[in-house]
Design a protein around this motif. Structure first.
Motif, PDB file in Angstrom:
ATOM      1  N   THR A  20     -24.680 119.747  58.195  1.00  0.00           N
ATOM      2  CA  THR A  20     -23.791 120.698  57.519  1.00  0.00           C
ATOM      3  C   THR A  20     -23.750 120.347  56.040  1.00  0.00           C
ATOM      4  OG1 THR A  20     -22.452 120.830  59.510  1.00  0.00           O
ATOM      5  CG2 THR A  20     -21.440 121.635  57.485  1.00  0.00           C
ATOM      6  N   CYS A  21     -23.822 121.351  55.202  1.00  0.00           N
ATOM      7  CA  CYS A  21     -23.871 121.124  53.758  1.00  0.00           C
ATOM      8  C   CYS A  21     -22.672 120.303  53.282  1.00  0.00           C
ATOM      9  CB  CYS A  21     -23.911 122.455  53.011  1.00  0.00           C
ATOM     10  SG  CYS A  21     -24.017 122.237  51.222  1.00  0.00           S
ATOM     11  N   GLY A  22     -22.971 119.369  52.387  1.00  0.00           N
ATOM     12  CA  GLY A  22     -21.920 118.497  51.863  1.00  0.00           C
ATOM     13  C   GLY A  22     -21.449 118.898  50.480  1.00  0.00           C
ATOM     14  N   TYR A  23     -21.741 120.101  50.050  1.00  0.00           N
ATOM     15  CA  TYR A  23     -21.202 120.532  48.757  1.00  0.00           C
ATOM     16  C   TYR A  23     -19.878 121.264  48.953  1.00  0.00           C
ATOM     17  CZ  TYR A  23     -25.077 118.983  45.829  1.00  0.00           C
ATOM     18  OH  TYR A  23     -25.977 118.215  45.137  1.00  0.00           O
ATOM     19  N   CYS A  24     -19.895 122.577  49.155  1.00  0.00           N
ATOM     20  CA  CYS A  24     -18.599 123.273  49.151  1.00  0.00           C
ATOM     21  C   CYS A  24     -18.059 123.477  50.554  1.00  0.00           C
ATOM     22  CB  CYS A  24     -18.695 124.591  48.387  1.00  0.00           C
ATOM     23  SG  CYS A  24     -19.223 126.001  49.387  1.00  0.00           S
ATOM     24  N   GLY A  25     -16.880 124.044  50.645  1.00  0.00           N
ATOM     25  CA  GLY A  25     -16.188 124.171  51.917  1.00  0.00           C
ATOM     26  C   GLY A  25     -16.670 125.292  52.819  1.00  0.00           C
ATOM     27  N   VAL A  26     -17.715 126.018  52.401  1.00  0.00           N
ATOM     28  CA  VAL A  26     -18.226 127.085  53.266  1.00  0.00           C
ATOM     29  C   VAL A  26     -18.761 126.498  54.571  1.00  0.00           C
ATOM     30  CG1 VAL A  26     -19.964 128.895  53.493  1.00  0.00           C
ATOM     31  CG2 VAL A  26     -18.704 128.642  51.362  1.00  0.00           C
ATOM     32  N   GLY A  27     -19.486 125.372  54.454  1.00  0.00           N
ATOM     33  CA  GLY A  27     -19.985 124.719  55.661  1.00  0.00           C
ATOM     34  C   GLY A  27     -21.271 125.327  56.189  1.00  0.00           C
ATOM     35  N   CYS A  28     -22.244 125.528  55.321  1.00  0.00           N
ATOM     36  CA  CYS A  28     -23.520 126.102  55.755  1.00  0.00           C
ATOM     37  C   CYS A  28     -24.279 125.104  56.625  1.00  0.00           C
ATOM     38  CB  CYS A  28     -24.369 126.457  54.537  1.00  0.00           C
ATOM     39  SG  CYS A  28     -23.663 127.786  53.557  1.00  0.00           S
ATOM     40  N   ALA A  29     -24.843 125.613  57.720  1.00  0.00           N
ATOM     41  CA  ALA A  29     -25.710 124.779  58.555  1.00  0.00           C
ATOM     42  C   ALA A  29     -27.081 124.727  57.901  1.00  0.00           C
ATOM     43  CB  ALA A  29     -25.801 125.369  59.952  1.00  0.00           C
TER      44      ALA A  29
ATOM     45  N   HIS B 144     -28.637 131.749  55.283  1.00  0.00           N
ATOM     46  CA  HIS B 144     -28.536 131.831  53.829  1.00  0.00           C
ATOM     47  C   HIS B 144     -27.966 130.515  53.294  1.00  0.00           C
ATOM     48  CE1 HIS B 144     -28.768 133.886  50.122  1.00  0.00           C
ATOM     49  NE2 HIS B 144     -27.491 134.116  49.957  1.00  0.00           N
ATOM     50  N   ALA B 145     -28.152 130.282  52.012  1.00  0.00           N
ATOM     51  CA  ALA B 145     -27.585 129.085  51.379  1.00  0.00           C
ATOM     52  C   ALA B 145     -27.473 129.368  49.887  1.00  0.00           C
ATOM     53  CB  ALA B 145     -28.470 127.861  51.632  1.00  0.00           C
ATOM     54  N   CYS B 146     -27.095 128.365  49.124  1.00  0.00           N
ATOM     55  CA  CYS B 146     -27.024 128.560  47.675  1.00  0.00           C
ATOM     56  C   CYS B 146     -27.807 127.451  46.994  1.00  0.00           C
ATOM     57  CB  CYS B 146     -25.580 128.595  47.196  1.00  0.00           C
ATOM     58  SG  CYS B 146     -24.834 126.963  47.017  1.00  0.00           S
ATOM     59  N   VAL B 147     -27.852 127.532  45.695  1.00  0.00           N
ATOM     60  CA  VAL B 147     -28.665 126.604  44.912  1.00  0.00           C
ATOM     61  C   VAL B 147     -28.303 125.151  45.210  1.00  0.00           C
ATOM     62  CG1 VAL B 147     -27.068 126.825  42.946  1.00  0.00           C
ATOM     63  CG2 VAL B 147     -29.398 126.024  42.554  1.00  0.00           C
ATOM     64  N   LYS B 148     -27.034 124.889  45.498  1.00  0.00           N
ATOM     65  CA  LYS B 148     -26.631 123.492  45.668  1.00  0.00           C
ATOM     66  C   LYS B 148     -27.117 122.940  47.017  1.00  0.00           C
ATOM     67  CE  LYS B 148     -22.471 124.934  44.495  1.00  0.00           C
ATOM     68  NZ  LYS B 148     -22.326 126.037  43.564  1.00  0.00           N
ATOM     69  N   GLY B 149     -26.710 123.608  48.089  1.00  0.00           N
ATOM     70  CA  GLY B 149     -27.120 123.117  49.405  1.00  0.00           C
ATOM     71  C   GLY B 149     -28.621 123.182  49.596  1.00  0.00           C
ATOM     72  N   ARG B 150     -29.255 124.186  49.016  1.00  0.00           N
ATOM     73  CA  ARG B 150     -30.676 124.439  49.247  1.00  0.00           C
ATOM     74  C   ARG B 150     -31.566 123.516  48.410  1.00  0.00           C
ATOM     75  NH1 ARG B 150     -35.230 125.654  50.021  1.00  0.00           N
ATOM     76  NH2 ARG B 150     -36.145 127.623  50.670  1.00  0.00           N
TER      77      ARG B 150
ATOM     78  N   ALA C 295     -18.508 129.902  43.186  1.00  0.00           N
ATOM     79  CA  ALA C 295     -17.983 128.659  43.758  1.00  0.00           C
ATOM     80  C   ALA C 295     -18.245 128.537  45.257  1.00  0.00           C
ATOM     81  CB  ALA C 295     -16.483 128.558  43.478  1.00  0.00           C
ATOM     82  N   HIS C 296     -18.356 129.644  45.959  1.00  0.00           N
ATOM     83  CA  HIS C 296     -18.642 129.641  47.406  1.00  0.00           C
ATOM     84  C   HIS C 296     -19.711 130.702  47.649  1.00  0.00           C
ATOM     85  CE1 HIS C 296     -14.485 128.255  46.857  1.00  0.00           C
ATOM     86  NE2 HIS C 296     -14.707 127.477  47.889  1.00  0.00           N
ATOM     87  N   PRO C 297     -20.921 130.471  47.136  1.00  0.00           N
ATOM     88  CA  PRO C 297     -21.882 131.584  46.993  1.00  0.00           C
ATOM     89  C   PRO C 297     -22.231 132.302  48.293  1.00  0.00           C
ATOM     90  CG  PRO C 297     -22.570 129.696  45.698  1.00  0.00           C
ATOM     91  CD  PRO C 297     -21.419 129.224  46.548  1.00  0.00           C
ATOM     92  N   VAL C 298     -22.317 131.597  49.392  1.00  0.00           N
ATOM     93  CA  VAL C 298     -22.698 132.284  50.640  1.00  0.00           C
ATOM     94  C   VAL C 298     -21.577 133.234  51.085  1.00  0.00           C
ATOM     95  CG1 VAL C 298     -23.098 131.891  53.103  1.00  0.00           C
ATOM     96  CG2 VAL C 298     -24.407 130.620  51.393  1.00  0.00           C
ATOM     97  N   ILE C 299     -20.352 132.798  50.913  1.00  0.00           N
ATOM     98  CA  ILE C 299     -19.222 133.676  51.234  1.00  0.00           C
ATOM     99  C   ILE C 299     -19.150 134.809  50.211  1.00  0.00           C
ATOM    100  CG2 ILE C 299     -16.680 133.732  51.183  1.00  0.00           C
ATOM    101  CD1 ILE C 299     -18.104 132.628  53.790  1.00  0.00           C
TER     102      ILE C 299
END
Ligand code: SF4
Length: 892
Positions: free
Chosen positions: A216-225, A250-256, A383-387
């Motif tokens: 699970t992504c360790g950046y923001c609180g969205v919690g992308c797998a 999907h993901a964002c620049v940080k998690g990806r 701040a929560h790009p996937v959401i």
């Protein structure tokens, strides 16, 4: 609807395509221009089938009742193969190397590598740090363009050229690196040919040979797998999991992409101990013995309350559980807090008071089904790009949108109504909306009679909040206020999503309460007539850190430390008596350090010298405290000032769980080992306990979560083993055999009386206001490419996308103060002074400024004040009175 596929009858929902029918019959056809998440276009012709005697592209042809579809006929197979072969023939030979989508398809269709004999020399675009374009491999399928539009919502890409020369290009026309691309990676993930790749993984790479770890992504609180691909003990790529329950591929620049920090030469790999000459490397044994001895001395001389810990919203649940247990059981103090104090503690307080539990009220899948969204004080696009992307898609498909935010960013440009209140006036704004809901009869009387309390008091308070008065306080035109209230008030399924623009105020808890009033008045919470009130959590595990009891007044599961029943349950599990009085909150810890009362401050994974407000005073506290321990990835500004620095593992090196913004527990799994001697926070706490002669039990993270469930029944049904099986489980979940409660309060609220509590709260002014000396208001927040203090993102390619903190200034203010775009300006508040480059933009209102604090060198939090929410001590980050002047040398 029933159709037959090669004689097999299949039942399909209305609107299904023939491709769905083929798959439902257990068959498959090749596809190249198709991605299930995108609008089908049927351009590659690789999925040809025969329908009632005629040829059709299966991906775009709707199925109709009684249709007979033919798939496995020799001529059809040949046509499909020919379609792919024609496409391949225009590509260079290396197009079929590796195990990408096109290469695999050609193997299935027995298309030989020699079939690829093209290669027009159209060139590459390597201008972007994370996305590489090889134009010779582009087949103009348009998947990347549709992904950018239909999933990400950025519309950064287009197809250019004619006929066989058609290919993808940035819509802005220049190089990719200067385009609107936000590097979500969606185009790379969907590209079937390798025309779009990421650095280090050119076409031809055999990804199947890499080790793949789901976490699970360790950046923001969205919690992308995310699926983490590791080769040679390095992260080669991170792929969003298609079956991720929140991110859906999907993901964002940080998690990806922002994982370059993992192997940064600046990673801490050895414990450091301060000696006369500065911080020097020592062994773990020496560092831990030193800490244990100083801890013992501090407790012996000044009592357990002379020790405090700041636990970490970046760490796992199990680590937070262990840290708070260490403080309560080994040290004997409740002096433990986490950074939710600085962001969403007003949410916890406000939502608990209104509804009974501290989390958001509804699962995001429900929120997404709302017909009207009220997004307040949040910029999820950045701040929560996937959401943000999921919300934007709903809006593009017709969901009505009200944005309440001083800045014109993100979703605001798509809003039906954009309310731009003066910073610090939220309570007046929400009371004004509530006034209109009541005055125009847009309330749910039945709900208010049976499921809510506090209406008479609220009604009396709302009398003072006429649209005209609210307009005078907030600066929001009365007509906009009425329009927004009517949109929310007349929606069938309204939902509220909010962020730190609601909480980080002197009256943040009142902001949450008065915002919650709107949902209660509408009966849009705890019913199927709306999707409640939902905070967007900032850090990856800020919800979990609080859930685990890393709070000075609350035990795991939110039992009060002063409640003998809750305390007794923990005492029974932990086998010891616990302190009965509340511990110190983070700002109180700093105050105690400055006054000499705090002897030991243990800071886990937080760079408080950069991120906490009134930074000069924080640094005074760190300097005054006799023993500061910093557990970190890098020598952060805080670690530099510590007496002991313990090297910690990152989220990609850990085992455990996080809780995301809509209360889902999800697994965190180590994709690789920590570098050098760095250890997980879990291992460090255990080792420190051992050095102190204590045994915390819970030998593994799984055992820690199991024990937590015994202390906190709301988590008793959640285990690692269950999460491995089910992927995610929301809390409350007290029974391993039952699902968790994603949607709360369907029967009753969790308050003592089972009712939702309306709050009659007056508007009170913020801690600081613009005046003659400091005539501008500074708002702080995040930018899209970075994360918090930037310790991780600055050490990845993200720094190329956004290399400095900058100050957004309205053109009218810039003209008045002779500020030029890009020129350094001096910003002064009552608390400090910094120099930042100016960025002239209408995203901020006249009289307001905006800045992030991703770069410690810019010291933005030297400006912010120690004003804080009167209920929770959450800092007033969103309102700082400042003045601006051009730096003398910039005038020359
Ligand atoms: Fe990670 Fe948040 Fe981006 Fe998802 S949206 S990839 S959780 S930073």
């Amino acid at each position: 609807m029933r159709v037959t596929v090669d004689g097999v009858p299949v039942d399909l929902p209305e609107g299904a395509t023939l491709l769905s029918a083929v798959r439902a019959a257990g068959l498959d056809v090749p596809t190249l221009c198709h991605d299930d998440r995108l609008t089908p276009v049927g351009s590659c012709r690789a999925c040809l089938v025969r329908v009632d005697g005629r040829l059709a592209a299966a991906c775009v042809t709707p199925a109709a009742e009684g249709t007979h579809v033919r798939v496995e006929q020799d001529d059809l197979r040949e046509l499909r193969r020919d379609a792919v072969e024609v496409i391949v023939s225009a590509l260079p030979p290396y197009a079929l190397e590796g195990d990408g989508e096109l290469a695999r398809l050609c193997q299935e269709l027995a298309i030989e590598p020699e079939a690829a004999e093209g290669g027009a020399g159209r060139g590459r675009d390597d201008s972007h740090p994370f996305v590489r374009l090889d134009r010779d491999l582009c087949i103009a399928c348009g998947r990347c363009v549709r992904m950018c539009a239909e999933v990400q919502g950025t519309f950064a890409l287009t197809l250019v050229g004619r006929g066989s020369e058609t290919m993808v290009a940035p819509g802005t026309g220049g190089p990719w690196g200067e385009s609107d691309c936000v590097a979500c990676g969606g185009c790379v993930d969907t590209c079937p040919t390798g025309a779009l790749t990421e650095p280090g993984l050119p076409v031809g790479t055999h990804l199947a040979t890499f080790t793949r770890t789901r976490t699970t992504c360790g950046y923001c609180g969205v919690g992308c797998a995310l699926d983490v691909l590791v080769r040679d003990d390095e992260v080669a790529a991170v792929r969003p999991a298609k079956d991720g329950q929140v991110n859906r591929g999907h993901a964002c620049v940080k998690g990806r992409f922002a994982h370059g920090y993992l192997r940064s030469p600046e990673r801490l790999t050895q414990p450091l101990l301060r000696r006369r000459s500065g911080l020097e490397p020592v062994s773990w044994a020496e560092a831990l013995d030193h800490v244990a001895r100083r801890l013992r001395d501090a407790v012996a001389e000044a009592g357990p309350d002379a020790v405090a810990a700041i636990s970490s919203a970046r760490a796992t649940n199990e680590e937070n559980y262990l840290i708070q247990k260490f403080m309560r059981v080994v040290v004997g103090t409740n002096n433990v807090d986490n950074c939710s104090r600085l962001c969403h503690s007003p949410s916890a307080a406000g939502l608990t008071a209104a509804f009974g539990l501290s989390g958001g009220t509804d699962p995001f899948d429900d929120v997404e089904r709302a017909d009207c969204l009220l997004v307040v004080g949040a910029n999820p696009i950045e701040a929560h790009p996937v959401i943000g992307a999921r919300l934007l898609q709903r809006v593009l498909h017709g969901t009505r949108l009200i944005v309440a935010d001083p800045r014109s960013v993100g979703l605001a440009e798509h809003a039906d109504v954009h309310l731009r209140p003066r910073p610090g006036t939220n309570v007046a704004l929400f009371n004004g909306l509530a006034h209109i809901l009541s005055a125009e009869g847009m309330v749910d009387d039945e709900f208010l009679r049976h499921r809510a309390t506090g209406l008479p008091e609220l009604t009396a308070t709302l009398e003072d909040y006429t649209p005209d008065r609210v307009a005078a306080i907030t600066g929001v035109p009365a007509t906009d206020l009425v329009a927004a209230a009517r949109l929310y008030g007349r929606a069938e399924r309204p939902a509220i999503v909010y962020g730190l623009g609601v909480t980080e105020h002197r009256h943040g808890t009142d902001g949450v309460r008065t915002l919650a009033n709107l949902a209660i008045l509408r009966g849009a919470v705890g019913t199927d007539r709306g999707y409640g009130v939902n905070p967007l959590r900032g850090q990856n595990n800020v919800q979990g850190a609080s859930d685990m009891g890393a709070l000075p007044d609350l035990l795991p599961g939110y039992g009060k430390v002063r409640d003998p029943v809750a305390r007794g349950r923990a005492e029974q599990v932990w086998g010891t008596r616990l302190p009965e009085h509340d511990g110190l909150r983070i700002p109180q810890m700093f105050a105690a350090a400055r006054s000499g009362h705090l002897r030991v401050l243990w800071i886990v994974g937080e760079d408080v010298a950069t991120t906490d407000p009134d930074a000069n005073r924080v640094i005074e506290a760190l300097d005054a405290c006799p023993l500061v321990i910093s557990q970190e990835l890098f020598l952060s500004e805080t670690a530099r000032r510590a007496d002991v620095v313990l090297p910690a593992a990152s989220w990609l090196e850990k085992d455990g769980t996080f809780v995301n913004f809509d209360r889902r527990f999800q697994r965190v799994r180590p994709a690789l080992a920590p570098p050098g001697q760095a250890r997980t926070d879990f291992a460090i706490v255990h080792a420190l306990a051992e050095a102190c002669g204590a045994d915390l039990g819970c030998a593994t993270p799984a055992a820690a979560l199991a024990e937590c469930g015994r202390v906190a029944p709301v988590f008793a049904g959640i285990s690692h083993e269950r999460l491995d099986r089910e992927g995610a489980v929301p809390w409350p979940c007290s029974d391993p055999g039952r699902p968790g409660q994603a949607r709360l309060y369907q029967d009753r609220f969790a308050t003592a009386d089972g009712l939702a509590h309306l709050a009659a709260r007056p508007y009170l002014p913020p801690g600081e206001s613009a005046d003659d000396d400091y005539p501008l208001i500074l708002i702080t927040g995040r930018r899209w490419a970075h994360y918090n203090s930037g310790n991780m993102t600055r050490r990845s390619g993200a720094v190329e996308l956004d290399p400095v903190d900058r100050l957004d200034v309205h053109p009218a203010d810039a003209a008045r103060l002779a500020v030029r775009d890009g020129a350094p300006v001096v910003v002064e508040s009552r608390h400090g002074q910094v120099v930042l480059p100016a960025c002239i933009t209408e995203e901020v209102s006249q009289g307001q400024l905006f800045c992030a604090f991703h770069f410690p060198a810019s010291r933005v939090n030297a400006l912010t004040s120690s004003h804080a929410d009167t209920v929770t001590s959450c800092p007033e980050y969103k309102v700082t009175a400042v003045r601006l002047r051009v730096r003398p040398e910039a005038q020359e």
